[in-house]
Design a protein around this motif. Structure first.
Motif, mmCIF file in Angstrom:
data_model
loop_
_atom_site.group_PDB
_atom_site.id
_atom_site.type_symbol
_atom_site.label_atom_id
_atom_site.label_comp_id
_atom_site.label_asym_id
_atom_site.label_seq_id
_atom_site.Cartn_x
_atom_site.Cartn_y
_atom_site.Cartn_z
ATOM 1 N N LYS A 157 0.821 -1.220 0.000
ATOM 2 C CA LYS A 157 0.000 0.000 0.000
ATOM 3 C C LYS A 157 0.856 1.272 0.000
ATOM 4 O O LYS A 157 0.626 2.182 0.781
ATOM 5 N N GLY A 158 1.857 1.311 -0.871
ATOM 6 C CA GLY A 158 2.666 2.505 -1.033
ATOM 7 C C GLY A 158 3.768 2.703 -0.012
ATOM 8 O O GLY A 158 4.409 3.751 0.018
ATOM 9 N N LYS A 159 3.991 1.699 0.824
ATOM 10 C CA LYS A 159 4.996 1.834 1.886
ATOM 11 C C LYS A 159 5.874 0.588 1.907
ATOM 12 O O LYS A 159 5.379 -0.524 1.828
ATOM 13 N N ILE A 160 7.182 0.786 2.030
ATOM 14 C CA ILE A 160 8.089 -0.345 2.200
ATOM 15 C C ILE A 160 8.152 -0.622 3.702
ATOM 16 O O ILE A 160 8.437 0.269 4.496
ATOM 17 N N THR A 161 7.864 -1.856 4.083
ATOM 18 C CA THR A 161 7.671 -2.165 5.488
ATOM 19 C C THR A 161 8.530 -3.329 5.971
ATOM 20 O O THR A 161 8.960 -4.165 5.176
ATOM 21 N N ASP A 162 8.754 -3.350 7.275
ATOM 22 C CA ASP A 162 9.413 -4.479 7.925
ATOM 23 C C ASP A 162 8.364 -5.572 8.141
ATOM 24 O O ASP A 162 7.203 -5.283 8.422
ATOM 25 N N LEU A 163 8.784 -6.811 8.024
ATOM 26 C CA LEU A 163 7.892 -7.945 8.259
ATOM 27 C C LEU A 163 8.541 -8.903 9.241
ATOM 28 O O LEU A 163 9.761 -9.034 9.269
ATOM 29 N N LEU A 164 7.720 -9.579 10.028
ATOM 30 C CA LEU A 164 8.217 -10.663 10.874
ATOM 31 C C LEU A 164 8.106 -11.959 10.083
ATOM 32 O O LEU A 164 7.105 -12.195 9.406
#
Length: 177
Positions: A157-164
């Motif tokens: 959704k337009g954001k680069i994110t950290d994932l577990l």
């Protein structure tokens, strides 16, 4: 008052007739917040997705209550070639059913089936947004092991994110409570 659905939960392949139920959750921004795909805005778009993506998918199932109401999905994306020993799992659930243990039960059912359906599968993995505490609890309650935090791993959704990162191996216990 919460209704106990746990004994009435099943998973099954999608059907074209699921389109209205599909729209009720896939058209909800709260449900699709952590999904890589966008919120659906029309019944026609949803019907095309069910026909072209859900039905032919190698392991995408509708989560149902009493096997007649599609309240969401669970998918397993098998690897190819040398990566066929592993697969990624994803799921979501209609907001009106949150907090009732339905996704946990559906994941347990999937675990009891997916290793039989995909005989080369040894490792099932799930990647969860660090903000998605409910999904983290689902994986932990179903026996997935937390492995780490891939930083800036995914574009959602337009954001680069950290994932577990979580994993479940074919040799792990798959008992369903």
């Amino acid at each position: 008052m919460e209704i106990d659905y746990s004994s009435r939960i099943s998973i099954r392949p999608f059907k074209v007739t699921d389109v209205d139920d599909f729209m009720s959750w896939a058209g909800d921004d709260q449900v699709t917040r952590f999904l890589r795909w966008k919120t659906f805005t029309s019944k026609e778009e949803a019907l095309t997705f069910i026909k072209d993506i859900c039905i032919p998918h190698p392991w995408r199932r509708s989560i149902c209550v009493d096997d007649h109401c599609s309240i969401s999905f669970i998918s397993v994306f098998p690897g190819l070639g040398n990566d066929r020993c592993r697969a990624d799992m994803g799921y979501a659930l209609a907001t009106k059913h949150w907090g009732q243990g339905i996704t946990t039960k559906a994941v347990k059912i999937a675990l009891s089936q997916v290793f039989k359906d995909l005989p080369d599968l040894v490792r099932l993995q799930g990647f969860v947004d660090v903000e998605n505490k409910a999904s983290q609890r689902v994986l932990e309650k179903t026996g997935f092991q937390k492995e780490g935090l891939p930083r800036k791993y995914c574009h959602i959704k337009g954001k680069i994110t950290d994932l577990l990162a979580y994993s479940f191996l074919s040799t792990d216990s798959t008992s369903i409570e």
